[in-house]
Design a protein around this motif. Structure first.
Motif, PDB file in Angstrom:
ATOM      1  N   SER A 135       1.225  -0.935   0.018  1.00  0.00           N
ATOM      2  CA  SER A 135      -0.273   0.066  -0.077  1.00  0.00           C
ATOM      3  C   SER A 135       0.930   1.356   0.203  1.00  0.00           C
ATOM      4  CB  SER A 135      -1.002  -0.126   1.192  1.00  0.00           C
ATOM      5  OG  SER A 135      -1.748   0.994   1.351  1.00  0.00           O
ATOM      6  N   PRO A 136       0.444   2.279  -0.500  1.00  0.00           N
ATOM      7  CA  PRO A 136       1.229   3.915  -1.174  1.00  0.00           C
ATOM      8  C   PRO A 136       0.805   4.454   0.766  1.00  0.00           C
ATOM      9  CG  PRO A 136      -1.005   3.290  -1.920  1.00  0.00           C
ATOM     10  CD  PRO A 136      -0.667   2.233  -1.810  1.00  0.00           C
ATOM     11  N   TYR A 137      -0.019   3.689   1.349  1.00  0.00           N
ATOM     12  CA  TYR A 137      -0.151   4.567   2.874  1.00  0.00           C
ATOM     13  C   TYR A 137       0.610   3.695   4.003  1.00  0.00           C
ATOM     14  CZ  TYR A 137      -4.453   5.398  -0.682  1.00  0.00           C
ATOM     15  OH  TYR A 137      -4.566   6.100  -1.998  1.00  0.00           O
ATOM     16  N   ASP A 138       1.479   4.708   4.463  1.00  0.00           N
ATOM     17  CA  ASP A 138       2.045   3.809   5.431  1.00  0.00           C
ATOM     18  C   ASP A 138       2.153   4.734   7.215  1.00  0.00           C
ATOM     19  OD1 ASP A 138       3.418   6.752   5.685  1.00  0.00           O
ATOM     20  OD2 ASP A 138       5.439   5.870   4.359  1.00  0.00           O
ATOM     21  N   SER A 139       0.830   5.705   6.951  1.00  0.00           N
ATOM     22  CA  SER A 139       0.651   6.091   8.061  1.00  0.00           C
ATOM     23  C   SER A 139      -1.516   6.447   8.501  1.00  0.00           C
ATOM     24  CB  SER A 139       1.024   7.669   8.534  1.00  0.00           C
ATOM     25  OG  SER A 139       0.437   8.572   7.428  1.00  0.00           O
ATOM     26  N   LEU A 140      -1.540   6.206   9.226  1.00  0.00           N
ATOM     27  CA  LEU A 140      -2.978   6.528   9.385  1.00  0.00           C
ATOM     28  C   LEU A 140      -3.686   8.213   8.833  1.00  0.00           C
ATOM     29  CD1 LEU A 140      -5.694   5.933  12.018  1.00  0.00           C
ATOM     30  CD2 LEU A 140      -4.982   8.120  10.751  1.00  0.00           C
ATOM     31  N   GLY A 141      -2.608   9.036   8.772  1.00  0.00           N
ATOM     32  CA  GLY A 141      -2.822  10.242   8.832  1.00  0.00           C
ATOM     33  C   GLY A 141      -2.631  10.263   7.451  1.00  0.00           C
ATOM     34  N   ALA A 142      -1.646   9.627   6.712  1.00  0.00           N
ATOM     35  CA  ALA A 142      -2.087   9.742   4.988  1.00  0.00           C
ATOM     36  C   ALA A 142      -3.304   8.959   4.242  1.00  0.00           C
ATOM     37  CB  ALA A 142      -0.350   9.308   4.738  1.00  0.00           C
ATOM     38  N   PHE A 143      -3.683   7.795   5.014  1.00  0.00           N
ATOM     39  CA  PHE A 143      -4.485   7.074   4.564  1.00  0.00           C
ATOM     40  C   PHE A 143      -5.971   8.409   4.701  1.00  0.00           C
ATOM     41  CE2 PHE A 143      -8.173   4.939   4.505  1.00  0.00           C
ATOM     42  CZ  PHE A 143      -7.776   3.990   3.833  1.00  0.00           C
ATOM     43  N   VAL A 144      -5.682   9.008   5.946  1.00  0.00           N
ATOM     44  CA  VAL A 144      -7.127   9.826   6.113  1.00  0.00           C
ATOM     45  C   VAL A 144      -7.562  11.129   4.818  1.00  0.00           C
ATOM     46  CG1 VAL A 144      -8.690  11.728   7.404  1.00  0.00           C
ATOM     47  CG2 VAL A 144      -7.599   9.386   8.366  1.00  0.00           C
ATOM     48  N   GLU A 145      -6.228  11.731   4.729  1.00  0.00           N
ATOM     49  CA  GLU A 145      -6.021  13.151   3.783  1.00  0.00           C
ATOM     50  C   GLU A 145      -6.512  11.741   2.132  1.00  0.00           C
ATOM     51  OE1 GLU A 145      -5.552  15.607   4.742  1.00  0.00           O
ATOM     52  OE2 GLU A 145      -5.484  15.039   6.176  1.00  0.00           O
ATOM     53  N   ALA A 146      -5.601  10.470   2.315  1.00  0.00           N
ATOM     54  CA  ALA A 146      -6.213  10.336   1.133  1.00  0.00           C
ATOM     55  C   ALA A 146      -7.772  10.080   0.487  1.00  0.00           C
ATOM     56  CB  ALA A 146      -5.141   9.498   0.383  1.00  0.00           C
ATOM     57  N   ALA A 147      -8.108   8.790   1.658  1.00  0.00           N
ATOM     58  CA  ALA A 147      -9.632   8.748   1.729  1.00  0.00           C
ATOM     59  C   ALA A 147     -10.643   9.877   1.497  1.00  0.00           C
ATOM     60  CB  ALA A 147      -9.442   8.234   2.851  1.00  0.00           C
ATOM     61  N   LYS A 148     -10.133  10.949   1.467  1.00  0.00           N
ATOM     62  CA  LYS A 148     -10.809  12.485   1.813  1.00  0.00           C
ATOM     63  C   LYS A 148     -11.282  12.728  -0.314  1.00  0.00           C
ATOM     64  CE  LYS A 148     -10.449  13.852   6.200  1.00  0.00           C
ATOM     65  NZ  LYS A 148      -9.906  15.863   7.182  1.00  0.00           N
ATOM     66  N   THR A 149     -10.424  12.148  -1.187  1.00  0.00           N
ATOM     67  CA  THR A 149     -10.348  13.116  -2.616  1.00  0.00           C
ATOM     68  C   THR A 149     -10.742  11.922  -2.919  1.00  0.00           C
ATOM     69  OG1 THR A 149      -8.175  12.890  -2.244  1.00  0.00           O
ATOM     70  CG2 THR A 149      -9.583  14.710  -1.561  1.00  0.00           C
ATOM     71  N   LYS A 150      -9.536  10.534  -2.557  1.00  0.00           N
ATOM     72  CA  LYS A 150      -9.730   9.456  -3.569  1.00  0.00           C
ATOM     73  C   LYS A 150     -11.158   8.442  -2.847  1.00  0.00           C
ATOM     74  CE  LYS A 150      -5.644   9.442  -4.406  1.00  0.00           C
ATOM     75  NZ  LYS A 150      -3.703   8.445  -4.481  1.00  0.00           N
ATOM     76  N   GLU A 151     -11.476   7.365  -4.379  1.00  0.00           N
ATOM     77  CA  GLU A 151     -12.234   6.419  -3.992  1.00  0.00           C
ATOM     78  C   GLU A 151     -11.710   4.798  -3.632  1.00  0.00           C
ATOM     79  OE1 GLU A 151     -15.699   6.536  -3.829  1.00  0.00           O
ATOM     80  OE2 GLU A 151     -16.316   8.527  -4.330  1.00  0.00           O
ATOM     81  N   LEU A 152     -11.180   5.394  -2.318  1.00  0.00           N
ATOM     82  CA  LEU A 152     -10.977   4.056  -1.347  1.00  0.00           C
ATOM     83  C   LEU A 152     -11.786   2.885  -1.314  1.00  0.00           C
ATOM     84  CD1 LEU A 152      -8.069   5.435   0.493  1.00  0.00           C
ATOM     85  CD2 LEU A 152      -8.441   4.653  -2.374  1.00  0.00           C
ATOM     86  N   THR A 153     -11.411   1.252  -1.245  1.00  0.00           N
ATOM     87  CA  THR A 153     -11.755   0.365  -0.855  1.00  0.00           C
ATOM     88  C   THR A 153     -11.831   0.004   1.068  1.00  0.00           C
ATOM     89  OG1 THR A 153     -11.171  -0.208  -1.569  1.00  0.00           O
ATOM     90  CG2 THR A 153     -12.974  -0.563  -3.103  1.00  0.00           C
ATOM     91  N   PHE A 154     -13.423  -0.701   1.037  1.00  0.00           N
ATOM     92  CA  PHE A 154     -12.570  -1.003   2.319  1.00  0.00           C
ATOM     93  C   PHE A 154     -13.194  -2.496   2.989  1.00  0.00           C
ATOM     94  CE2 PHE A 154     -16.127   1.176   4.100  1.00  0.00           C
ATOM     95  CZ  PHE A 154     -17.040   0.112   5.396  1.00  0.00           C
TER      96      PHE A 154
END
Length: 325
Positions: A135-154
């Motif tokens: 994954s390109p996200y190595d921290s919670l903060g980086a993931f949150v920022e990406a998830a606010k602008t990209k369509e991510l899946t869980f």
């Protein structure tokens, strides 16, 4: 002594003797105790229930485990709530499905709090916010920022699971744009996470712990209030995500014993006393460590209040996310 008087005296003596032995005969349990698992064999709830049953029967006598899966645990729970024959010797291993199910299934014929006796919470297991190793996200903060602008899946183990609802809570607290991808159990959901077919999961600790330690998955945070000793160096969602609106984010998968509200006080007290011994047993503590959990603290009224708060929380999350079966 006249014959009639002699007969009357014998009856009095016999009655007195019976009154002396009656309490011993009536002591709970007077028959086999059934421990109902509202899920299929093999999962965390089933494995825990069998461990508890093995230790519990050393204290109270025979305990038989019965699996009754269906409708996110609500089928077996509804049967328990109807009471009937054997209800005073039947217990059920409840989990977050007990508080989430009534939120999703609107036509249930029981109330998750008032229709039950809450014997004791036994173990709490944190979920882990986990991403694939590449994954390109190595921290919670980086993931949150990406998830606010990209369509991510869980991914999750199914609609209404604690894994699913943890993801929905994350969305409501951060405004993240995430699409839920449900599977039929963690056994099917895990390969999608490992392969990178989904971006993140809030999986139960036992499912992902070995894969995190082997480097196949990356843990961004744990969902418990305090860091887990089983994942040293991994912070909590509430700590790491305080600046992203996650300061109050706390979820755990809890597992505790409940009964129909007709269970007598004597039985509840006997079970609570026996469970204190079970939870101090080295074999139980070893099991807790293996699944990355912690012994729970709530019993009786405190356990009931804990469950009531859980119902309110998931009701609010389900309403905001418009989740309903």
């Amino acid at each position: 002594m006249p014959p009639l008087l002699k007969l009357f005296s014998r009856l009095l003596i016999a009655g007195a003797s019976l009154s002396l032995i009656a309490p011993a005969q009536a002591e709970w349990p007077s028959e086999t105790v059934r421990l109902i698992v509202p899920y299929a064999p093999g999962g965390t709830t089933d494995v825990l229930s069998r461990k508890v049953a093995d230790l519990l029967q050393q204290e109270i006598g025979t305990v038989v485990v019965e699996n009754r899966p269906g409708a996110g645990s609500t089928m077996a729970t509804a049967q328990l709530a109807r009471g009937g024959r054997g209800a005073d010797h039947t217990i059920l291993m409840a989990s977050p499905g007990h508080t989430i199910g009534p939120v999703l299934y609107k036509n249930l014929r029981y109330e998750p709090v008032k229709d039950f006796r809450f014997i004791r919470n036994i173990i709490e297991i944190p979920n882990v916010m986990t991403v694939p190793a590449n994954s390109p996200y190595d921290s919670l903060g980086a993931f949150v920022e990406a998830a606010k602008t990209k369509e991510l899946t869980f991914s999750s183990a199914g609609v209404g699971s604690s894994i699913h609802m943890s993801g929905e809570l994350f969305k409501t607290m951060t405004g993240a744009k995430m699409t839920h991808v449900p599977f039929r159990g963690s056994g099917e959901a895990l390969p999608a996470l490992l392969s990178g077919d989904v971006d993140v999961s809030f999986e139960n600790m036992p499912t992902v712990l070995a894969h995190i330690k082997s480097g196949k998955l990356r843990a961004l945070a744990v969902t418990s209030k305090e860091p887990s000793p089983f994942l040293p160096g991994v912070g909590t969602v509430s700590q790491l995500g305080a600046d992203q609106g996650l300061g109050e984010f706390v979820t755990t998968a809890w597992f505790g014993l409940i009964a129909d509200d007709s269970m007598p006080d004597e039985a509840v007290t006997r079970l609570q006393t026996a469970l204190e011994k079970v939870m101090a047993d080295p074999g139980f503590l070893e099991f807790v460590a293996q699944v990355g959990g912690e012994p729970a603290a709530q019993a009786g009224d405190a356990f009931r209040d804990y469950v009531a708060e859980d119902v309110e929380r998931w009701s609010a999350v389900a309403g905001q996310a418009q989740i309903e079966e």
